[in-house]
Design a protein around this motif. Sequence first.
Motif, PDB file in Angstrom:
ATOM      1  N   THR A  20       0.837  -1.207   0.000  1.00 19.28           N
ATOM      2  CA  THR A  20       0.000   0.000   0.000  1.00 19.28           C
ATOM      3  C   THR A  20       0.870   1.255   0.000  1.00 19.28           C
ATOM      4  N   ARG A  21       0.290   2.330  -0.552  1.00 18.62           N
ATOM      5  CA  ARG A  21       0.924   3.644  -0.511  1.00 18.62           C
ATOM      6  C   ARG A  21      -0.122   4.681  -0.143  1.00 18.62           C
ATOM      7  N   LEU A  22       0.261   5.597   0.728  1.00 16.11           N
ATOM      8  CA  LEU A  22      -0.637   6.662   1.165  1.00 16.11           C
ATOM      9  C   LEU A  22      -0.902   7.638   0.026  1.00 16.11           C
ATOM     10  N   LEU A  23      -2.150   8.077  -0.090  1.00 14.84           N
ATOM     11  CA  LEU A  23      -2.499   9.112  -1.063  1.00 14.84           C
ATOM     12  C   LEU A  23      -3.106  10.281  -0.304  1.00 14.84           C
ATOM     13  N   ARG A  24      -2.263  11.307  -0.097  1.00 14.62           N
ATOM     14  CA  ARG A  24      -2.697  12.525   0.583  1.00 14.62           C
ATOM     15  C   ARG A  24      -2.990  13.606  -0.444  1.00 14.62           C
ATOM     16  N   VAL A  25      -4.034  14.382  -0.219  1.00 19.66           N
ATOM     17  CA  VAL A  25      -4.357  15.517  -1.085  1.00 19.66           C
ATOM     18  C   VAL A  25      -4.043  16.833  -0.386  1.00 19.66           C
ATOM     19  N   ALA A  26      -4.259  16.914   0.908  1.00 19.26           N
ATOM     20  CA  ALA A  26      -3.871  18.091   1.690  1.00 19.26           C
ATOM     21  C   ALA A  26      -2.359  18.016   1.887  1.00 19.26           C
ATOM     22  N   TYR A  27      -1.622  18.532   0.913  1.00 16.03           N
ATOM     23  CA  TYR A  27      -0.228  18.145   0.752  1.00 16.03           C
ATOM     24  C   TYR A  27       0.731  19.086   1.463  1.00 16.03           C
ATOM     25  N   SER A  28       1.359  18.604   2.518  1.00 10.95           N
ATOM     26  CA  SER A  28       2.263  19.438   3.313  1.00 10.95           C
ATOM     27  C   SER A  28       3.528  19.791   2.544  1.00 10.95           C
ATOM     28  N   GLU A  29       3.918  18.966   1.569  1.00  7.19           N
ATOM     29  CA  GLU A  29       5.152  19.210   0.820  1.00  7.19           C
ATOM     30  C   GLU A  29       5.047  20.393  -0.131  1.00  7.19           C
ATOM     31  N   GLY A  30       3.848  20.928  -0.319  1.00 10.33           N
ATOM     32  CA  GLY A  30       3.705  22.104  -1.171  1.00 10.33           C
ATOM     33  C   GLY A  30       2.345  22.157  -1.841  1.00 10.33           C
TER      34      GLY A  30
END
Length: 378
Positions: free
Chosen positions: A51-61
């Motif tokens: 599995t891989r996380l899919l974040r939309v509220a993206y802290s990296e930018g």
Amino acid sequence: MPSHSTAEYAVIGLGASGIATVWNLARAGHSVIGIDKSDVPNDQGSSHGATRLLRVAYSEGERYVPLVRRAIELWRELERETSVHVFHQTGVFYAGSPGNEFIKASLASAHTHDVRLEHNAKGLNNQLTLPGDWSSFTELEGGFVECENSIQCLADQARRAGAKLLTRTHVKAISERNDSVEVETDRGTISARKLVIATGAWSPELLPALAPHLSTERRTLHWFADPTGRYALSAGFKPFIIDAGDGMSFYGFPDIDGRGVKVAEHLSGGDAVNIAQLDRTITAQDTNSIKHLARKYLPDLTGPTHSKICAYPMTSDGHFIIDRLAGSKRIIVGVGLCGHGFKFAPALGEALACLAQDQPPPVDIGFLSLRRFDAKTF
């Protein structure tokens, strides 16, 4: 006996973004040859681990948010093509200590792009044990991707569209000519009009000019047993990411059908390694800190029951490189995906395919250009 093959496009590296590039080119009607030194999928790079996380509220930018939304559209398109469910839009739970910069950056991205949030101070129906003064919220657009399954689907669809995949094939040399790129392998030579290189942790070997911007970090993934069923997907447990401060950050996934709860540290600045000498032996040092975090925040887990090593290809500024190779008319690179690149794979593959076809990508990727290293800005 060595052979000579020709295609419009060649792609070296068939991890997540590489195989997505092949898929995008092949379904556009082009002849494509994909090359990988291992099988597809495999557990030798950074595109494995269930599995891989899919974040939309993206802290990296904030600039990543349109790209991840485009990736979701393409994950759904792949699902329609294959009738295989690979993206689970469960939402993602975020939590952090007071004044946490990760939480602030994630909320800033969410607010800029109207990402749907649900604020829940208790968090995951009390399934996680968190301090009462922490900030937390659930981001509703994200979830997780099944990584090996999605790579298999991309490979199957690429082949159905006519792509040729050469696995267990080693690239020995690359030479650019006026009208083609020649890729010399241990199985013969491939001539292509354009070449895409998406070789992850092996990129410095093929792209020495980019080596000063690239490194590889050794990371460990862990699976814990859930004897109570408290952390199961069927019990409503969501993927999560927690920043506890003091450099302690980790993420995890629900137990899916008894496979275990996957938990891993989410840290930057790990020890750089040479991929050819990567030690894949699991040590007590690999498990000690994650056992501490799991016992503290998910106290009903036992284990870990097993662990795996992952090779994270990093750039010097922590952001991807998606661009034409400087000084080249025919080579495009998609490298340094930094461990957080998997979720973007179909959109990165689309962008790389567009660059190879001399077309503008549908989503802005200018911020991932090599030019930023000359300007020393991001």
